[in-house]
Design an enzyme around this catalytic site. Sequence first.
Site, PDB file in Angstrom:
ATOM      1  N   HIS A 209     -13.978   9.135  -0.901  1.00  0.00           N
ATOM      2  CA  HIS A 209     -14.941   7.915  -0.726  1.00  0.00           C
ATOM      3  C   HIS A 209     -16.494   8.574  -1.525  1.00  0.00           C
ATOM      4  O   HIS A 209     -16.304   9.699  -0.644  1.00  0.00           O
ATOM      5  CB  HIS A 209     -14.932   7.149   0.261  1.00  0.00           C
TER       6      HIS A 209
ATOM      7  N   VAL B 273       8.690  17.596  16.010  1.00  0.00           N
ATOM      8  CA  VAL B 273       8.605  17.650  17.460  1.00  0.00           C
ATOM      9  C   VAL B 273       8.642  17.021  18.599  1.00  0.00           C
ATOM     10  O   VAL B 273       8.304  15.582  18.421  1.00  0.00           O
ATOM     11  CB  VAL B 273       7.397  18.472  17.219  1.00  0.00           C
TER      12      VAL B 273
ATOM     13  N   LYS C 125     -13.044  -2.021   4.066  1.00  0.00           N
ATOM     14  CA  LYS C 125     -13.933  -1.993   2.947  1.00  0.00           C
ATOM     15  C   LYS C 125     -14.028  -2.707   2.216  1.00  0.00           C
ATOM     16  O   LYS C 125     -14.285  -3.221   1.100  1.00  0.00           O
ATOM     17  CB  LYS C 125     -13.765  -0.996   2.037  1.00  0.00           C
TER      18      LYS C 125
ATOM     19  N   SER D 140     -10.928  11.269   1.734  1.00  0.00           N
ATOM     20  CA  SER D 140     -11.425  11.962   1.697  1.00  0.00           C
ATOM     21  C   SER D 140     -12.115  12.560   2.450  1.00  0.00           C
ATOM     22  O   SER D 140     -12.829  14.274   1.358  1.00  0.00           O
ATOM     23  CB  SER D 140     -12.927  11.140   1.852  1.00  0.00           C
TER      24      SER D 140
ATOM     25  N   CYS E 280      12.813  10.455 -17.161  1.00  0.00           N
ATOM     26  CA  CYS E 280      12.438   9.399 -17.307  1.00  0.00           C
ATOM     27  C   CYS E 280      10.928   8.509 -18.330  1.00  0.00           C
ATOM     28  O   CYS E 280      10.916   9.226 -18.670  1.00  0.00           O
ATOM     29  CB  CYS E 280      10.759   9.877 -16.146  1.00  0.00           C
TER      30      CYS E 280
ATOM     31  N   CYS F  17       9.473   6.441 -19.382  1.00  0.00           N
ATOM     32  CA  CYS F  17       7.988   5.317 -18.177  1.00  0.00           C
ATOM     33  C   CYS F  17       7.486   5.914 -18.761  1.00  0.00           C
ATOM     34  O   CYS F  17       6.107   5.790 -19.228  1.00  0.00           O
ATOM     35  CB  CYS F  17       8.711   4.331 -17.018  1.00  0.00           C
TER      36      CYS F  17
ATOM     37  N   CYS G   1       9.940   0.815 -15.161  1.00  0.00           N
ATOM     38  CA  CYS G   1      11.081  -0.026 -14.703  1.00  0.00           C
ATOM     39  C   CYS G   1      11.166   0.946 -13.619  1.00  0.00           C
ATOM     40  O   CYS G   1      12.560   0.031 -12.897  1.00  0.00           O
ATOM     41  CB  CYS G   1      12.419   0.645 -15.750  1.00  0.00           C
TER      42      CYS G   1
ATOM     43  N   CYS H  77      16.042   6.307 -14.731  1.00  0.00           N
ATOM     44  CA  CYS H  77      16.125   7.179 -14.390  1.00  0.00           C
ATOM     45  C   CYS H  77      17.119   7.568 -13.088  1.00  0.00           C
ATOM     46  O   CYS H  77      16.983   8.881 -11.978  1.00  0.00           O
ATOM     47  CB  CYS H  77      14.395   7.840 -15.183  1.00  0.00           C
TER      48      CYS H  77
HETATM   49  C1  LIG Z   1      -4.019   0.786   3.344  1.00  0.00           C
HETATM   50  C2  LIG Z   1      -5.258   1.906   3.154  1.00  0.00           C
HETATM   51  C3  LIG Z   1      -5.811   2.387   2.725  1.00  0.00           C
HETATM   52  C4  LIG Z   1      -6.372   4.126   2.376  1.00  0.00           C
HETATM   53  N1  LIG Z   1      -7.043   4.067   1.264  1.00  0.00           N
HETATM   54  C5  LIG Z   1      -8.047   5.335   1.661  1.00  0.00           C
HETATM   55  C6  LIG Z   1      -9.046   5.842   0.025  1.00  0.00           C
HETATM   56  O1  LIG Z   1      -8.982   5.508  -0.530  1.00  0.00           O
HETATM   57  N2  LIG Z   1      -9.459   6.795   0.824  1.00  0.00           N
HETATM   58  C7  LIG Z   1      -9.441   7.947   2.308  1.00  0.00           C
HETATM   59  O2  LIG Z   1     -10.814   8.845   2.369  1.00  0.00           O
HETATM   60  N3  LIG Z   1      -8.511   7.785   2.671  1.00  0.00           N
HETATM   61  C8  LIG Z   1      -7.638   6.469   2.527  1.00  0.00           C
HETATM   62  N4  LIG Z   1      -7.934   6.008   3.687  1.00  0.00           N
HETATM   63  C9  LIG Z   1      -6.720   6.820   4.905  1.00  0.00           C
HETATM   64  C10 LIG Z   1      -5.879   8.250   4.597  1.00  0.00           C
HETATM   65  O3  LIG Z   1      -4.586   7.364   3.225  1.00  0.00           O
HETATM   66  C11 LIG Z   1      -5.505   9.021   5.581  1.00  0.00           C
HETATM   67  O4  LIG Z   1      -6.635   8.904   6.651  1.00  0.00           O
HETATM   68  C12 LIG Z   1      -4.457   9.858   5.195  1.00  0.00           C
HETATM   69  O5  LIG Z   1      -3.623  10.057   4.613  1.00  0.00           O
HETATM   70  C13 LIG Z   1      -3.973  10.549   6.454  1.00  0.00           C
HETATM   71  O6  LIG Z   1      -3.132  11.675   7.054  1.00  0.00           O
HETATM   72  P1  LIG Z   1      -2.834  12.450   8.169  1.00  0.00           P
HETATM   73  O7  LIG Z   1      -2.048  13.667   7.309  1.00  0.00           O
HETATM   74  O8  LIG Z   1      -4.002  12.671   8.991  1.00  0.00           O
HETATM   75  O9  LIG Z   1      -1.478  11.693   8.020  1.00  0.00           O
HETATM   76  P2  LIG Z   1      -0.171  11.390   7.630  1.00  0.00           P
HETATM   77  O10 LIG Z   1      -0.423  11.276   6.405  1.00  0.00           O
HETATM   78  O11 LIG Z   1       0.614  10.012   8.245  1.00  0.00           O
HETATM   79  O12 LIG Z   1       0.542  11.940   8.359  1.00  0.00           O
HETATM   80  C14 LIG Z   1       1.424  12.735   9.620  1.00  0.00           C
HETATM   81  C15 LIG Z   1       3.062  13.554   9.373  1.00  0.00           C
HETATM   82  O13 LIG Z   1       3.249  13.684  10.962  1.00  0.00           O
HETATM   83  C16 LIG Z   1       4.344  13.441  10.674  1.00  0.00           C
HETATM   84  N5  LIG Z   1       5.161  13.453  11.839  1.00  0.00           N
HETATM   85  C17 LIG Z   1       4.955  12.377  12.908  1.00  0.00           C
HETATM   86  N6  LIG Z   1       4.980  12.617  14.031  1.00  0.00           N
HETATM   87  C18 LIG Z   1       5.611  13.928  14.248  1.00  0.00           C
HETATM   88  C19 LIG Z   1       6.277  14.776  14.877  1.00  0.00           C
HETATM   89  N7  LIG Z   1       6.577  14.597  16.276  1.00  0.00           N
HETATM   90  N8  LIG Z   1       7.005  16.155  14.017  1.00  0.00           N
HETATM   91  C20 LIG Z   1       6.629  16.157  13.543  1.00  0.00           C
HETATM   92  N9  LIG Z   1       6.164  15.464  12.344  1.00  0.00           N
HETATM   93  C21 LIG Z   1       5.822  14.450  12.600  1.00  0.00           C
HETATM   94  C22 LIG Z   1       4.411  11.952   9.911  1.00  0.00           C
HETATM   95  O14 LIG Z   1       6.029  12.521   9.449  1.00  0.00           O
HETATM   96  C23 LIG Z   1       3.448  12.549   8.764  1.00  0.00           C
HETATM   97  O15 LIG Z   1       4.179  13.030   7.688  1.00  0.00           O
HETATM   98  C24 LIG Z   1      -6.337   4.833   3.946  1.00  0.00           C
HETATM   99  C25 LIG Z   1      -5.188   4.469   4.858  1.00  0.00           C
HETATM  100  C26 LIG Z   1      -4.590   3.736   4.121  1.00  0.00           C
HETATM  101  C27 LIG Z   1      -3.122   2.728   5.572  1.00  0.00           C
END
Ligand SMILES: Cc1cc2nc3c(=O)[nH]c(=O)nc-3n(C[C@H](O)[C@H](O)[C@H](O)COP(=O)(O)OP(=O)(O)OC[C@H]3O[C@@H](n4cnc5c(N)ncnc54)[C@H](O)[C@@H]3O)c2cc1C
Length: 492
Positions: free
Chosen positions: A53, A176, A254, A346, A405, A407, A442, A447
Amino acid sequence: MSNKKYDIIIVGGGVSGCAVAWKLSRYNLNVLLLEKEPDLASGTTKANTAIIHAGYNADPNKLKGRLNVKGNVEIKQIAKDLSIPFKEIGSLVVGVKGDDLSILDELLEKGKKNKVEGLKIVDKEWLRENEPHLTKDAEAALWAPTAGITTPWEFALAMAENAVANGVEIELETEVLDVLTEDGNVVGVKTNRGNFGANYVINAAGLYADDVARMVGIEKIEIRPRKGEYYIYDKAKDFDVNHVIFPIPTPISKGIVVTRTIENNLLIGPTSDPIDDKTDLSTTPEGLEKVYNGAKKLFPDLTLKDTIRVFAGLRAADKTEDFVIEAADNVHGFINVAGIQSPGLSSATAIADMTLDILEDEGLKLEEKKNVIEKREEPVRFYEMSNEERAKMVEKDKKYGKIICRCETVSYKEILDAIHGPIGARTVNAVKRRTRAGAGRCQGGFCGPRVLEILSEELGIDPTEVKQEETNSQIIEYKIKELLGSKVMDNA
Ligand SMILES: Cc1cc2nc3c(=O)[nH]c(=O)nc-3n(C[C@H](O)[C@H](O)[C@H](O)COP(=O)(O)OP(=O)(O)OC[C@H]3O[C@@H](n4cnc5c(N)ncnc54)[C@H](O)[C@@H]3O)c2cc1C
């Protein structure tokens, strides 16, 4: 407890945890990242709109507002250094007949406060020329040229790979279960694979960040998932969309976006519905109807005939509706990177910078490493090559000539590279994230079984052990020979 004591353990390998690992890999520190699933980027980071964004939407008084623009500015250089797909295609917030167009001015003002470059209001004629399939009812729009699109899991994986190249260790399938403390200081974590010692623990556990925070007695973080449902289209479709197109936003969403992806698929969604179950990634007829109706308001000619998949992602929304990035005040050495809902992708690198600042404030010495590896080698993307380029690759290695793959034109060699790469793929979806095998029309119908077989051969495991994605997602229930043997005969 493993004999090695780490300076820092990061809990969670989504884009936030990977960004923190990547930034920390620049310093003389022992860093360990723990991820509970068999692959990184398999939580919220794999299912979102993939937009970097511009930063006009978030409240300037919130962390979301402050960090988004910084992340947006940074990604351009990072994408070059780490070979992350990124296209600065720009975004439009479109006001149609009957909408309150004054909201566009409000967003423009907010964007100026957040120091977003290049914002302007464009009129009907501009829209007709630049986005020809947009509804004729479009009156005006806020144009943000610095918005872009990326491949979110590759963004995370690329940072993690470079972090590993610079000495960070990663353990997958390591959950964890508790954070260990002594005399008010963090001393490590307990996991399903034993204990690991550390002076600092970063909680980047996405949807589960409140559960991890509770492990040190922090109760104030409350993550309530907010589901977003989507349709994704094939590359072959009725028309192209040139920019990221938003409707006028609501206070918590949004709205339904229409955008292209990096590979030029069309993506529409997401909804924004609070739910209770952190594992509920189901799509619903009601949600998908909202998506289609919302997208049709902007693009009336849109049909569903070229859609290839529906999916959902869960926003890790904290009750404050902001990112919670701070050191614990009850335990020394525990830092929350929680509530990372949109625009978390972002903001990821800016979130990581802020985390490093907090670590320094908490007494960690950041001493720059000499000879940091700055670049990540670009993976071969066979589907992007001309036939001449492909022929040259096949001459070098015949395994490029075997297309697995059809496709997405993914070769056998690319799948082998994904499995044996720096953070090797162990599941069918991990192969898909690294190569696009199974991401096409597909959806792995052709694949999928072959990818499963290759994973089994290369990892030296039985096909019944190969997983689709998370722990316990094995694809084949019974051994083939059992199926062909007594079970089938018994049922005959
Ligand atoms: C519908 C939707 C649309 C979005 N669109 C956008 C967008 O267009 N642009 C944008 O900037 N943001 C967007 N976001 C937000 C963005 O996707 C998230 O902010 C970002 O991916 C979060 O990343 P994260 O690493 O914090 O969480 P996650 O990707 O969820 O990673 C957390 C990780 O922690 C691991 N974990 C959890 N508990 C434990 C534990 N106890 N021990 C070890 N591992 C653990 C999980 O398995 C996971 O892999 C969107 C989110 C959604 C849901």
